[in-house]
Scaffold this active site. Structure first.
Site, PDB file in Angstrom:
ATOM      1  N   GLY A 197     -15.134   3.539  11.108  1.00 28.72           N
ATOM      2  CA  GLY A 197     -13.937   4.242  11.593  1.00 28.72           C
ATOM      3  C   GLY A 197     -12.967   4.613  10.490  1.00 28.72           C
ATOM      4  N   ASP A 211     -11.040   2.703   8.843  1.00 35.85           N
ATOM      5  CA  ASP A 211     -11.161   1.706   7.762  1.00 35.85           C
ATOM      6  C   ASP A 211     -12.180   2.187   6.717  1.00 35.85           C
ATOM      7  OD1 ASP A 211     -10.882  -0.633   6.386  1.00 35.85           O
ATOM      8  OD2 ASP A 211     -11.884  -1.922   7.860  1.00 35.85           O
ATOM      9  N   TYR A 237     -12.438  -0.948  18.718  1.00 30.99           N
ATOM     10  CA  TYR A 237     -11.838  -2.084  19.439  1.00 30.99           C
ATOM     11  C   TYR A 237     -11.502  -1.792  20.901  1.00 30.99           C
ATOM     12  CZ  TYR A 237     -11.541  -5.046  15.241  1.00 30.99           C
ATOM     13  OH  TYR A 237     -11.832  -5.836  14.159  1.00 30.99           O
TER      14      TYR A 237
HETATM   15  N1  AR6 Z   1      -7.993   9.444  10.107  1.00 31.79           N
HETATM   16  C1  AR6 Z   1      -7.242   9.105  11.176  1.00 31.79           C
HETATM   17  N2  AR6 Z   1      -7.752   8.476  12.231  1.00 31.79           N
HETATM   18  C2  AR6 Z   1      -9.072   8.176  12.242  1.00 31.79           C
HETATM   19  C3  AR6 Z   1      -9.914   8.497  11.154  1.00 31.79           C
HETATM   20  C4  AR6 Z   1      -9.315   9.156  10.049  1.00 31.79           C
HETATM   21  N3  AR6 Z   1     -10.021   9.502   8.979  1.00 31.79           N
HETATM   22  N4  AR6 Z   1     -11.162   8.069  11.470  1.00 31.79           N
HETATM   23  C5  AR6 Z   1     -11.086   7.516  12.689  1.00 31.79           C
HETATM   24  N5  AR6 Z   1      -9.841   7.574  13.164  1.00 31.79           N
HETATM   25  P1  AR6 Z   1     -11.217   2.642  14.568  1.00 31.79           P
HETATM   26  P2  AR6 Z   1     -10.115   0.142  15.683  1.00 31.79           P
HETATM   27  C6  AR6 Z   1      -9.268   7.127  14.453  1.00 31.79           C
HETATM   28  O1  AR6 Z   1     -12.526   2.404  15.239  1.00 31.79           O
HETATM   29  O2  AR6 Z   1     -10.374   0.592  17.055  1.00 31.79           O
HETATM   30  C7  AR6 Z   1     -13.434  -0.709  11.841  1.00 31.79           C
HETATM   31  O3  AR6 Z   1     -14.790  -0.884  11.657  1.00 31.79           O
HETATM   32  C8  AR6 Z   1     -10.182   6.981  15.632  1.00 31.79           C
HETATM   33  O4  AR6 Z   1     -10.353   8.229  16.298  1.00 31.79           O
HETATM   34  O5  AR6 Z   1     -11.228   3.124  13.171  1.00 31.79           O
HETATM   35  O6  AR6 Z   1      -8.787  -0.440  15.378  1.00 31.79           O
HETATM   36  C9  AR6 Z   1     -12.592  -1.870  11.317  1.00 31.79           C
HETATM   37  O7  AR6 Z   1     -13.154  -2.449  10.171  1.00 31.79           O
HETATM   38  C10 AR6 Z   1      -9.431   5.994  16.493  1.00 31.79           C
HETATM   39  O8  AR6 Z   1      -8.530   6.694  17.372  1.00 31.79           O
HETATM   40  O9  AR6 Z   1     -10.314   1.286  14.562  1.00 31.79           O
HETATM   41  C11 AR6 Z   1     -12.602  -2.820  12.482  1.00 31.79           C
HETATM   42  O10 AR6 Z   1     -13.732  -3.633  12.488  1.00 31.79           O
HETATM   43  C12 AR6 Z   1      -8.583   5.200  15.521  1.00 31.79           C
HETATM   44  O11 AR6 Z   1      -8.765   5.821  14.258  1.00 31.79           O
HETATM   45  C13 AR6 Z   1     -12.587  -1.909  13.675  1.00 31.79           C
HETATM   46  O12 AR6 Z   1     -13.164  -0.686  13.240  1.00 31.79           O
HETATM   47  C14 AR6 Z   1      -8.999   3.764  15.415  1.00 31.79           C
HETATM   48  O13 AR6 Z   1     -10.402   3.627  15.489  1.00 31.79           O
HETATM   49  C15 AR6 Z   1     -11.181  -1.612  14.141  1.00 31.79           C
HETATM   50  O14 AR6 Z   1     -11.239  -0.884  15.324  1.00 31.79           O
END
Ligand code: AR6
Length: 334
Positions: free
Chosen positions: A32, A34, A121
């Site tokens: 994601g 991260d 998450y």
């Molecule tokens: N810019 C902005 N937002 C983004 C980007 C980006 N480049 N890429 C994704 N998103 P997630 P979580 C959005 O899964 O739910 C990781 O593996 C995406 O559309 O990144 O907090 C960590 O290491 C979504 O709305 O984070 C943890 O293990 C938002 O970012 C776990 O995921 C959050 O999605 C955390 O899960």
């Protein structure tokens, strides 16, 4: 400039003081947002994260941004959605608050958040957006050092929810601290000049602002006359204010102003609803106010809201100035 902005895009491209990472407790990278942040920042970010000893859910830690346009990354760990009975909402709110606290402690003025926890998450997106908004707005009212917060939405669905909330979000807050009183005094000076100069002239406006809306005057009205002042925030910007005081069975609405540039945002209606509910809470039967006889716009606006013209009153305000007003009344017993 609005303090809160909502944009659709990739957070790794933003040139701000800090971007927030939705990390996991190890802080050692993942998928994601991260994954995207680590890829753009380079391996030095991982090395910096290794020194942090992980992070608890709801907490936040800071590193440099390395190859990112942003100077810093604030890593926070959102809750995994588990049905909502495991303090998920509280922990998500804590992510936003702790990230802003870390930002403030590190001199950061501009910061961008992703939609924490709404990807892997699994946090329900609309609810997450509402928590993000409320927490950030609440924090900003007490932290003028943060100049801009960007909600950076990656997906269309989140972008839609944030924009929807944005239109409806108004925060009305009881004025307590001296710094809040100063915000009211500044607003009053702007607003009274905007509205009253054409009606009563510059000289009288200057006199009234200095006599009734200086910091000292407002402080006295609050502390010794038990008037209640409220700041109306829109997009976390002070946009208007209210002052009320009980008067027998009525509630006297002594001030209710919205900045001219904020007209048409629904703040007037939101403010009045707030005043009515506060009046009912205080056991009042009606809301009364006075309005200058030449202030046709306000008279019409109050008329539309259901206020009835109940007579005239002339008030000596000092220095030879008088106010020639109508009194208006809105019954709220029905
Ligand atoms: N810019 C902005 N937002 C983004 C980007 C980006 N480049 N890429 C994704 N998103 P997630 P979580 C959005 O899964 O739910 C990781 O593996 C995406 O559309 O990144 O907090 C960590 O290491 C979504 O709305 O984070 C943890 O293990 C938002 O970012 C776990 O995921 C959050 O999605 C955390 O899960």
């Amino acid at each position: 400039m609005a303090k809160i902005e909502i944009i659709r895009g990739d957070i790794t491209r933003l040139d701000v003081d800090a971007i927030v990472n939705a990390a996991n407790r190890s802080l050692l990278g993942g998928g994601g947002v991260d994954g995207a942040i680590h890829r753009s920042a380079g391996t030095e970010l991982l090395e910096a994260c290794e020194l942090l000893n992980g992070c608890n859910t709801g907490d936040a830690k800071i590193t440099p941004g390395f190859k990112l346009p942003a100077n810093h990354v604030i890593h926070t760990v959102g809750p995994v959605w588990n049905g909502g009975m495991n303090r998920e909402k509280e922990l998500l709110s804590s992510c936003y608050r702790q990230s802003l606290r870390v930002a403030s402690e590190n001199g950061i003025r501009t910061i961008a958040f992703p939609n924490i926890s709404t990807g892997v998450y699994g946090f329900p997106k609309l609810e997450a957006a509402s928590i993000a908004f409320e927490t950030v707005q609440g924090f900003l009212t007490d932290h003028p050092e943060i100049e801009k917060v960007i909600f950076c939405c990656f997906d269309e669905e989140n972008f839609g929810y944030y924009n929807k909330l944005n239109c409806n979000k108004t925060l009305i807050k009881l004025v307590k601290s001296t710094s809040e009183i100063k915000i009211v005094a500044d607003l009053a000076s702007t607003i009274w000049n905007e509205y009253y100069v054409p009606i009563i002239g510059q000289e009288q406006v200057n006199y009234m602002v200095a006599s009734f809306q200086s910091i000292e005057a407002i402080e006295q009205q609050i502390r010794t006359e038990h008037q209640e002042y409220y700041l109306i925030y829109h997009l976390a910007e002070p946009s208007g204010y209210i002052c009320i005081k009980p008067a027998g069975n009525d509630l006297f609405l002594s001030k209710f102003y919205i900045l001219k540039e904020k007209r048409g945002t629904g703040l007037g209606k939101g403010g009045l609803n707030f005043i009515i509910s506060r009046a009912k809470e205080l056991g009042a039967n009606a809301i009364t106010l006075t309005v200058n006889k030449n202030n046709i716009n306000s008279i019409n606006a109050y008329d539309k809201l259901g206020f009835k013209n109940t007579g005239s009153v002339v008030t000596e305000i000092g220095a030879g100035f008088v106010m020639d007003d109508y009194t208006m009344r809105l019954d709220i017993t029905g």
